[in-house]
Design an enzyme around this catalytic site. Structure first.
Site, PDB file in Angstrom:
ATOM      1  N   HIS B  92       0.831  -1.207   0.000  1.00  0.00           N
ATOM      2  CA  HIS B  92       0.000   0.000   0.000  1.00  0.00           C
ATOM      3  C   HIS B  92       0.859   1.249   0.000  1.00  0.00           C
ATOM      4  O   HIS B  92       1.918   1.298   0.632  1.00  0.00           O
ATOM      5  CB  HIS B  92      -1.013  -0.008   1.144  1.00  0.00           C
ATOM      6  CG  HIS B  92      -0.453   0.240   2.517  1.00  0.00           C
ATOM      7  ND1 HIS B  92      -0.271   1.508   3.014  1.00  0.00           N
ATOM      8  CD2 HIS B  92      -0.081  -0.600   3.504  1.00  0.00           C
ATOM      9  CE1 HIS B  92       0.190   1.421   4.265  1.00  0.00           C
ATOM     10  NE2 HIS B  92       0.322   0.160   4.576  1.00  0.00           N
ATOM     11  N   GLU B 235      -5.268   1.563   2.254  1.00  0.00           N
ATOM     12  CA  GLU B 235      -5.097   0.408   3.136  1.00  0.00           C
ATOM     13  C   GLU B 235      -5.376   0.811   4.574  1.00  0.00           C
ATOM     14  O   GLU B 235      -6.017   0.091   5.324  1.00  0.00           O
ATOM     15  CB  GLU B 235      -3.664  -0.143   3.005  1.00  0.00           C
ATOM     16  CG  GLU B 235      -3.442  -1.485   3.706  1.00  0.00           C
ATOM     17  CD  GLU B 235      -2.943  -1.379   5.147  1.00  0.00           C
ATOM     18  OE1 GLU B 235      -2.808  -2.409   5.814  1.00  0.00           O
ATOM     19  OE2 GLU B 235      -2.698  -0.244   5.624  1.00  0.00           O
ATOM     20  N   GLU B 236      -4.882   1.989   4.949  1.00  0.00           N
ATOM     21  CA  GLU B 236      -4.941   2.418   6.350  1.00  0.00           C
ATOM     22  C   GLU B 236      -6.360   2.709   6.835  1.00  0.00           C
ATOM     23  O   GLU B 236      -6.590   2.860   8.024  1.00  0.00           O
ATOM     24  CB  GLU B 236      -4.062   3.672   6.554  1.00  0.00           C
ATOM     25  CG  GLU B 236      -2.568   3.452   6.304  1.00  0.00           C
ATOM     26  CD  GLU B 236      -1.888   2.623   7.404  1.00  0.00           C
ATOM     27  OE1 GLU B 236      -2.569   2.184   8.339  1.00  0.00           O
ATOM     28  OE2 GLU B 236      -0.662   2.412   7.292  1.00  0.00           O
ATOM     29  N   ASP B 258       4.255  -5.604   3.489  1.00  0.00           N
ATOM     30  CA  ASP B 258       3.872  -4.561   4.437  1.00  0.00           C
ATOM     31  C   ASP B 258       4.907  -4.550   5.559  1.00  0.00           C
ATOM     32  O   ASP B 258       5.971  -5.155   5.416  1.00  0.00           O
ATOM     33  CB  ASP B 258       2.448  -4.814   4.964  1.00  0.00           C
ATOM     34  CG  ASP B 258       1.742  -3.513   5.353  1.00  0.00           C
ATOM     35  OD1 ASP B 258       2.426  -2.559   5.790  1.00  0.00           O
ATOM     36  OD2 ASP B 258       0.517  -3.459   5.232  1.00  0.00           O
ATOM     37  N   HIS B 342       3.315   4.042  12.985  1.00  0.00           N
ATOM     38  CA  HIS B 342       2.330   5.131  13.002  1.00  0.00           C
ATOM     39  C   HIS B 342       2.799   6.354  13.786  1.00  0.00           C
ATOM     40  O   HIS B 342       1.993   7.121  14.308  1.00  0.00           O
ATOM     41  CB  HIS B 342       0.952   4.639  13.480  1.00  0.00           C
ATOM     42  CG  HIS B 342       0.263   3.780  12.448  1.00  0.00           C
ATOM     43  ND1 HIS B 342      -1.085   3.516  12.494  1.00  0.00           N
ATOM     44  CD2 HIS B 342       0.739   3.159  11.349  1.00  0.00           C
ATOM     45  CE1 HIS B 342      -1.397   2.743  11.456  1.00  0.00           C
ATOM     46  NE2 HIS B 342      -0.302   2.511  10.749  1.00  0.00           N
TER      47      HIS B 342
END
Lengths: 334, 378
Positions: B92, B235-236, B258, B342
């Site tokens: 992604h 994706e997130e 990923d 993140h």
């Protein structure tokens, strides 16, 4: 438009049991345009097709409403229930509800030590029955109730149950009434089971395979006392959705909607809804993906017995959608 | 480095041995990773990073385009007779970020997170606001001196955070920053010791870099499989781009690239994977067992270090959507260990990145029609 909304909003149509509202909508459609091909699909979506060339556009508004599902009846005839769609126990307490056969009920609660304990499982429906048998006869397990119908206006404001999303259905009907001929095919879809997970829209989009889609639904506002932050108000125009939990708008579709509103001098707002989703959430992820946008009608007290909208927003939503459908670059710019 | 190769030069490169690239070339993909990391591409608004990626992939593949939801799809054809196994690689390209929800009197901006951004790490950050033209801003915080007792011990709630742009009039900002404008953290990629890098959006621009690295390797190898490299969108916010691109491509099998959690103090040993020890091969119900085994054996054959990441649940990657697209697609998951997921200082090893590209290329090189047929025989 107001009369249409009055009829639609007072119809009975819980998620998964949309027969009555579908019949009502079918009547309205037949009266509007004789050339529409009207059918119901396997899940109960009502699809009205305006034929055209090979390009297809889908317009979706869900016709279902949140409801209560009877799960248990006790010896005294009190009904326990499960929520169908998003319910807040604080809004249910004392509400009047109605079943498909017209039986009315009110919602009571168990005696609670603490107000914080007010959960859905502490509530019950009282239809006035004095025995289990009497309750079972009128409202058997598995039957559904919705908020009792009413419809009132105050200035430009309209108060009723199920404006979520009979307001959206009304916008689609208004578009059918006013739209000049266009080249492409339009499928107007009144979807089922949106409130329980955007289900009808998923199968409708799969079978119709549109090149472009627009959903019409309601959205929250931030214009009541001490409301959570939200930059949408009643009467400031329909909202063009940027994002909700189910969906981020296709940038080009959103821009086209904005361009249309600006060029036609239609007031509009931009919507970022931090909770909740709409049919667009499942439509845009269908098959290889479908560019999708959303027009929302600002609505106070969504999922309560008395939702409020501004009539001008409703009219402008229909105007915006109608103008958008006449945009000359509709498909070529995607 | 990728961008400066033409196809002709790559063929020359193919004459060289590829086995000793391990030590000397781990910095090879640094520039690409830096460029991709710095590009803007919050979920749903990936146009900028997609544009950059199209340019990068173009010389490495036969064709590359964006689909209706914005996924970048690069296709490199296989050689030899039909049939050609169709393999999808997915990484992604969207990143978590912020979206402007309200402009306050006094010129401050309120926002909502897009994807699972760690709100506690936002105060003190510099941000870029991608309105009509890019605008700088900072996310401030009430000074310790002015805080109420106890306030200092708590993270600032998300709905009390705001962005300061220096503008003081609501009206000025309204013109430049429409509601719904995306905001990204401003952060340069830093090279740390031991070939570690730290920066923003390495989840999953590192995966996208692996995708490019794999195509780069494949230019030197013969492969029968038709390769579709997909840089997915959204994706997130719910593996959305993978859902529609896998439906559209209908591949025979897919490998998702990923990131997974790296080792760090305070994280249990079985929850964090050491950096620099190779990619983690996913193992669990969402991974086809034979793909896992084949990836493992390929790694052993070509001397790529690897780790095993057992997961009873789908672990929130594109693999979840791809596995259940259409009639079902045999799917594998390869993850780069990454610390501080993140946040704006996501940290991973360039060695892992390079080795993963090499592993995937070798895996694809070995794909034959008989293997694909065997995937449905348990």
């Amino acid at each position: 438009m107001k009369d249409t909304l009055a009829r639609l909003s007072q119809s009975f149509g819980p998620s998964g049991r949309e027969e009555e509202i579908r019949t009502q909508l079918t009547k309205e459609l037949a009266a509007l345009d004789k050339n529409l091909a009207i059918r119901t699909d396997a899940l109960g979506n009502l699809i009205a097709t305006k034929p055209g060339d090979e390009k297809r556009l889908l317009l979706a508004a869900h016709m279902d409403e949140i409801a209560l599902l009877v799960t248990h009846i006790d010896d005294l005839g009190f009904l326990r229930f499960s929520p169908v769609g998003g319910h807040d126990p604080r809004l249910l307490l004392g509400a009047r509800v109605i079943f498909a056969n017209g039986t009315m009920g009110t919602i009571g609660r168990e005696e609670l030590k603490d107000k914080e304990d007010l959960k859905l499982d502490k509530l019950f429906i009282d239809i006035g029955a004095s025995s289990r048998a009497e309750a079972e006869e009128n409202c058997p397990i598995g039957s559904m109730a919705v908020f009792a119908p009413h419809f009132s206006t105050q200035g430009s404001r309209i108060m009723a149950k199920a404006l979520d999303n009979r307001a959206g259905c009304t916008v689609l009907l208004e578009v059918i009434r006013n739209l000049p001929p266009v080249d492409y095919q339009i499928d107007f879809v009144f979807t089922v089971q949106e409130e329980v997970g955007l289900r009808g829209a998923r199968t409708a989009a799969y079978q119709l395979q549109p090149h472009l889609a627009v959903a019409v639904d309601v959205t929250r506002t931030g214009d009541t006392p001490e409301a959570p932050v939200m930059a949408v108000e009643l009467g400031k125009g329909p909202a063009i959705k940027v994002k909700d939990r189910s969906f981020i708008s296709h940038p080009r579709v959103k821009d086209l909607l904005e361009e249309t509103a600006r060029s036609q001098d239609i007031p509009y707002q931009l919507e970022i809804l931090e909770r909740g989703g709409t049919d667009a959430g499942s439509i845009h992820l269908t098959r290889e993906g479908i560019p999708t946008g959303v027009i929302s009608i600002p609505t106070r007290y969504i999922h309560s017995p008395a939702e409020i909208i501004d009539y001008r927003d409703l009219k402008n939503a229909a105007l915006l959608l109608c103008s958008f459908l006449q945009h000359k670059d509709l498909f070529s710019s995607l | 480095m990728l961008g400066i190769f033409s196809r002709g030069q790559q063929k020359l490169k193919g004459m060289e041995k590829t086995t000793n690239t391990k030590e000397d070339k781990s910095l090879e993909y640094l520039d690409l990773l830096r460029r991709l990391s710095q590009e803007q591409g919050v979920s749903g608004r990936e146009a900028k990073v997609a544009e950059s990626l199209l340019k990068t992939l173009h010389p490495l593949v036969d064709e590359v385009e964006r689909d209706r939801l914005g996924n970048v799809i690069a296709h490199k054809k296989g050689e030899g007779p039909d049939p050609h196994p169709r393999v999808m690689l997915a990484a992604h390209m969207d990143e978590i970020g912020l979206m402007v929800t309200q402009i306050l009197e006094g010129g401050f901006l309120r926002f909502t997170p897009v994807g699972g951004i760690d709100l506690r790490t936002l105060p003190g950050q510099e941000v870029l606001i991608h309105g009509l033209s890019p605008l700088r801003g900072v996310i401030g915080a009430k000074p310790p001196h002015l805080q109420e007792p106890g306030e200092r011990k708590k993270a600032i709630p998300g709905d009390e955070l705001y962005i300061d742009t220096g503008y003081s009039k609501k009206e000025e900002l309204e013109e430049m920053v429409p509601l719904g404008t995306m905001v990204t953290i401003e952060r340069d990629l830093q090279l740390l010791a031991n070939d570690l890098v730290a920066g923003k959006a390495l989840d999953n621009r590192a995966g996208v870099t692996v995708l490019a690295a794999c195509f780069q390797e494949l230019t030197r190898l013969k492969h029968r499989a038709d390769v579709y490299g997909v840089a997915t969108v959204q994706e997130e916010v719910g593996v959305r781009g993978a859902m529609v691109s896998s439906y559209g491509l209908a591949p025979d099998l897919a490998v998702v690239i990923d990131v997974c959690h790296g080792d760090m103090p305070g994280v249990a040993e079985d929850e964090g994977f050491p950096l620099g020890k190779g990619p983690a091969l996913g193992l669990g119900p969402h991974v086809h067992p034979r793909l896992f085994t084949t990836l493992k054996e390929t790694a052993q054959e070509i001397g790529v270090p690897y780790q095993v990441e057992p997961s009873p649940t789908p672990a929130g990657t594109d693999a979840w959507a791809i596995q259940i697209a259409r009639e079902g697609i045999p799917t594998a998951l390869v993850s780069l260990p990454l610390r501080y997921m993140h946040t704006a200082v996501e940290t991973l090893s360039l060695k892992d990145l390079k080795e993963t590209g090499r592993l995937l290329a070798a895996f694809i090189q070995g794909l034959e029609p008989a293997f694909v047929e065997g995937l449905s025989c348990y």
